[in-house]
Write a protein that holds these residues in place. Structure first.
Motif, mmCIF file in Angstrom:
data_model
loop_
_atom_site.group_PDB
_atom_site.id
_atom_site.type_symbol
_atom_site.label_atom_id
_atom_site.label_comp_id
_atom_site.label_asym_id
_atom_site.label_seq_id
_atom_site.Cartn_x
_atom_site.Cartn_y
_atom_site.Cartn_z
ATOM 1 N N PRO A 17 12.962 42.020 24.116
ATOM 2 C CA PRO A 17 13.921 41.303 23.274
ATOM 3 C C PRO A 17 13.606 41.451 21.782
ATOM 4 O O PRO A 17 12.453 41.511 21.376
ATOM 5 C CB PRO A 17 13.778 39.846 23.725
ATOM 6 C CG PRO A 17 13.316 39.956 25.144
ATOM 7 C CD PRO A 17 12.389 41.153 25.154
ATOM 8 N N VAL A 18 14.671 41.520 20.992
ATOM 9 C CA VAL A 18 14.569 41.635 19.540
ATOM 10 C C VAL A 18 14.854 40.258 18.951
ATOM 11 O O VAL A 18 15.927 39.694 19.200
ATOM 12 C CB VAL A 18 15.603 42.661 19.008
ATOM 13 C CG1 VAL A 18 15.594 42.699 17.489
ATOM 14 C CG2 VAL A 18 15.371 44.037 19.616
ATOM 15 N N TYR A 19 13.911 39.725 18.189
ATOM 16 C CA TYR A 19 14.106 38.418 17.568
ATOM 17 C C TYR A 19 14.817 38.609 16.232
ATOM 18 O O TYR A 19 14.342 39.328 15.360
ATOM 19 C CB TYR A 19 12.774 37.679 17.413
ATOM 20 C CG TYR A 19 12.303 37.147 18.740
ATOM 21 C CD1 TYR A 19 12.603 35.839 19.133
ATOM 22 C CD2 TYR A 19 11.623 37.961 19.637
ATOM 23 C CE1 TYR A 19 12.210 35.354 20.374
ATOM 24 C CE2 TYR A 19 11.227 37.485 20.881
ATOM 25 C CZ TYR A 19 11.528 36.185 21.238
ATOM 26 O OH TYR A 19 11.152 35.706 22.473
ATOM 27 N N ILE A 20 15.972 37.982 16.102
ATOM 28 C CA ILE A 20 16.844 38.141 14.943
ATOM 29 C C ILE A 20 16.367 37.236 13.813
ATOM 30 O O ILE A 20 16.090 36.057 14.025
ATOM 31 C CB ILE A 20 18.301 37.811 15.329
ATOM 32 C CG1 ILE A 20 18.787 38.751 16.454
ATOM 33 C CG2 ILE A 20 19.220 37.859 14.123
ATOM 34 C CD1 ILE A 20 18.784 40.225 16.106
ATOM 35 N N ASP A 21 16.316 37.786 12.591
ATOM 36 C CA ASP A 21 15.844 36.988 11.458
ATOM 37 C C ASP A 21 16.958 36.653 10.459
ATOM 38 O O ASP A 21 16.683 36.281 9.330
ATOM 39 C CB ASP A 21 14.659 37.657 10.760
ATOM 40 C CG ASP A 21 14.996 39.017 10.181
ATOM 41 O OD1 ASP A 21 16.193 39.355 10.053
ATOM 42 O OD2 ASP A 21 14.056 39.754 9.840
ATOM 43 N N ALA A 24 22.381 39.336 8.625
ATOM 44 C CA ALA A 24 22.391 40.772 8.323
ATOM 45 C C ALA A 24 21.632 41.545 9.395
ATOM 46 O O ALA A 24 22.068 42.630 9.814
ATOM 47 C CB ALA A 24 21.784 41.027 6.948
ATOM 48 N N HIS A 25 20.520 41.003 9.862
ATOM 49 C CA HIS A 25 19.741 41.659 10.912
ATOM 50 C C HIS A 25 20.560 41.744 12.202
ATOM 51 O O HIS A 25 20.590 42.790 12.856
ATOM 52 C CB HIS A 25 18.430 40.895 11.137
ATOM 53 C CG HIS A 25 17.518 41.535 12.127
ATOM 54 N ND1 HIS A 25 16.659 40.816 12.912
ATOM 55 C CD2 HIS A 25 17.333 42.831 12.477
ATOM 56 C CE1 HIS A 25 15.985 41.634 13.696
ATOM 57 N NE2 HIS A 25 16.370 42.868 13.458
ATOM 58 N N LEU A 26 21.240 40.657 12.560
ATOM 59 C CA LEU A 26 22.070 40.680 13.762
ATOM 60 C C LEU A 26 23.159 41.734 13.627
ATOM 61 O O LEU A 26 23.399 42.505 14.558
ATOM 62 C CB LEU A 26 22.689 39.306 14.024
ATOM 63 C CG LEU A 26 23.612 39.231 15.250
ATOM 64 C CD1 LEU A 26 22.885 39.610 16.534
ATOM 65 C CD2 LEU A 26 24.225 37.847 15.368
ATOM 66 N N VAL A 38 23.226 38.797 23.061
ATOM 67 C CA VAL A 38 22.546 37.885 22.143
ATOM 68 C C VAL A 38 22.343 36.544 22.842
ATOM 69 O O VAL A 38 23.307 35.939 23.317
ATOM 70 C CB VAL A 38 23.351 37.686 20.839
ATOM 71 C CG1 VAL A 38 22.589 36.769 19.888
ATOM 72 C CG2 VAL A 38 23.652 39.028 20.172
ATOM 73 N N ASP A 39 21.095 36.114 22.883
ATOM 74 C CA ASP A 39 20.722 34.825 23.466
ATOM 75 C C ASP A 39 20.478 33.846 22.324
ATOM 76 O O ASP A 39 19.506 33.974 21.588
ATOM 77 C CB ASP A 39 19.448 35.002 24.304
ATOM 78 C CG ASP A 39 18.852 33.688 24.776
ATOM 79 O OD1 ASP A 39 19.613 32.704 24.940
ATOM 80 O OD2 ASP A 39 17.621 33.637 24.987
ATOM 81 N N PHE A 40 21.408 32.884 22.140
ATOM 82 C CA PHE A 40 21.192 31.799 21.198
ATOM 83 C C PHE A 40 20.394 30.748 21.954
ATOM 84 O O PHE A 40 20.880 30.197 22.950
ATOM 85 C CB PHE A 40 22.527 31.235 20.706
ATOM 86 C CG PHE A 40 23.225 32.139 19.732
ATOM 87 C CD1 PHE A 40 23.006 32.013 18.365
ATOM 88 C CD2 PHE A 40 24.102 33.112 20.172
ATOM 89 C CE1 PHE A 40 23.651 32.841 17.459
ATOM 90 C CE2 PHE A 40 24.757 33.944 19.277
ATOM 91 C CZ PHE A 40 24.530 33.810 17.918
ATOM 92 N N ALA A 67 18.988 40.531 22.209
ATOM 93 C CA ALA A 67 18.641 39.927 20.922
ATOM 94 C C ALA A 67 18.538 38.424 21.105
ATOM 95 O O ALA A 67 19.288 37.833 21.877
ATOM 96 C CB ALA A 67 19.701 40.274 19.878
ATOM 97 N N LYS A 68 17.599 37.805 20.394
ATOM 98 C CA LYS A 68 17.387 36.365 20.520
ATOM 99 C C LYS A 68 17.531 35.722 19.147
ATOM 100 O O LYS A 68 16.933 36.187 18.184
ATOM 101 C CB LYS A 68 16.013 36.085 21.122
ATOM 102 C CG LYS A 68 15.908 36.615 22.565
ATOM 103 C CD LYS A 68 14.606 36.268 23.232
ATOM 104 C CE LYS A 68 14.386 34.827 23.515
ATOM 105 N NZ LYS A 68 15.225 34.205 24.531
ATOM 106 N N VAL A 69 18.321 34.640 19.102
ATOM 107 C CA VAL A 69 18.535 33.893 17.867
ATOM 108 C C VAL A 69 18.101 32.448 18.106
ATOM 109 O O VAL A 69 18.679 31.762 18.956
ATOM 110 C CB VAL A 69 20.017 33.933 17.427
ATOM 111 C CG1 VAL A 69 20.228 33.062 16.195
ATOM 112 C CG2 VAL A 69 20.472 35.364 17.164
ATOM 113 N N ASP A 70 17.088 32.007 17.358
ATOM 114 C CA ASP A 70 16.625 30.625 17.431
ATOM 115 C C ASP A 70 17.620 29.761 16.648
ATOM 116 O O ASP A 70 17.731 29.900 15.428
ATOM 117 C CB ASP A 70 15.217 30.521 16.842
ATOM 118 C CG ASP A 70 14.612 29.132 16.961
ATOM 119 O OD1 ASP A 70 15.365 28.128 16.896
ATOM 120 O OD2 ASP A 70 13.387 29.038 17.096
#
Length: 120
Positions: A17-21, A24-26, A38-40, A67-70
Motif C-alpha cells: 500500500p502507498v500512504y498518501i500525503d 497532489a500526491h493522490l 483508495v482506502d480512506f 492507496a491509503k488516506v488517513d
C-alpha cells in the motif's frame, strides 16, 4: 530507486500500500496508474485495522495500486470525496473515480472489484 519517466520523481513500489500525503500526491498516484483502490481509514478504526492485511495482500497480488488516506491527517481530502465513515473505498480507473463503497468489503469482493477494471 527508479524514477518516473514523466515527472522524474521516485517511483514507489506498488506491491504494498502507498500512504498518501495529500491531494497532489493522490492525484499523481491516480494519474500514473491504471487502477487505484483508495482506502480512506483511521488509525483508531477497528474494521480498518482488520482490512489492512487484506489490502496488503491485494497490493502484492494484483496490478492495482492500493492507496491509503488517513482521514484524521487529511480531513480536507476526505471531505472532498464525501467520506463520512471509515473505511471508505474509492476506486479509480484510468484517472476517473468509478466506484465508492463504505464499510468493510470481503477480500473476494475487493479482488473482483479491482479485476473488473484491470486490463490483461
Amino acid at each position: 530507486m527508479a524514477t518516473d519517466a514523466h515527472s522524474g520523481s521516485p517511483v514507489q513500489s506498488t506491491d504494498e500500500p502507498v500512504y498518501i500525503d495529500g491531494g497532489a500526491h493522490l492525484q499523481d498516484v491516480v494519474s500514473d496508474h491504471e487502477v487505484v483502490l483508495v482506502d480512506f481509514f483511521a488509525t483508531w478504526c477497528g474494521p480498518c485495522k482488520m482490512l489492512d492485511p487484506v489490502l496488503e495482500g491485494l497490493a502484492d497480488e494484483t496490478d492495482a495500486v492500493i492507496a491509503k488516506v488517513d482521514v484524521d491527517q487529511h480531513q480536507p481530502l476526505a471531505a472532498e470525496f464525501g467520506v463520512r465513515g471509515v473505511p471508505t473505498m474509492v476506486v479509480f480507473a484510468n484517472g476517473e473515480q468509478v466506484e465508492q463503497h463504505v464499510g468493510v468489503l470481503p477480500e473476494p469482493q475487493l479482488r473482483t472489484l479491482i479485476e473488473g477494471y484491470t486490463s490483461e
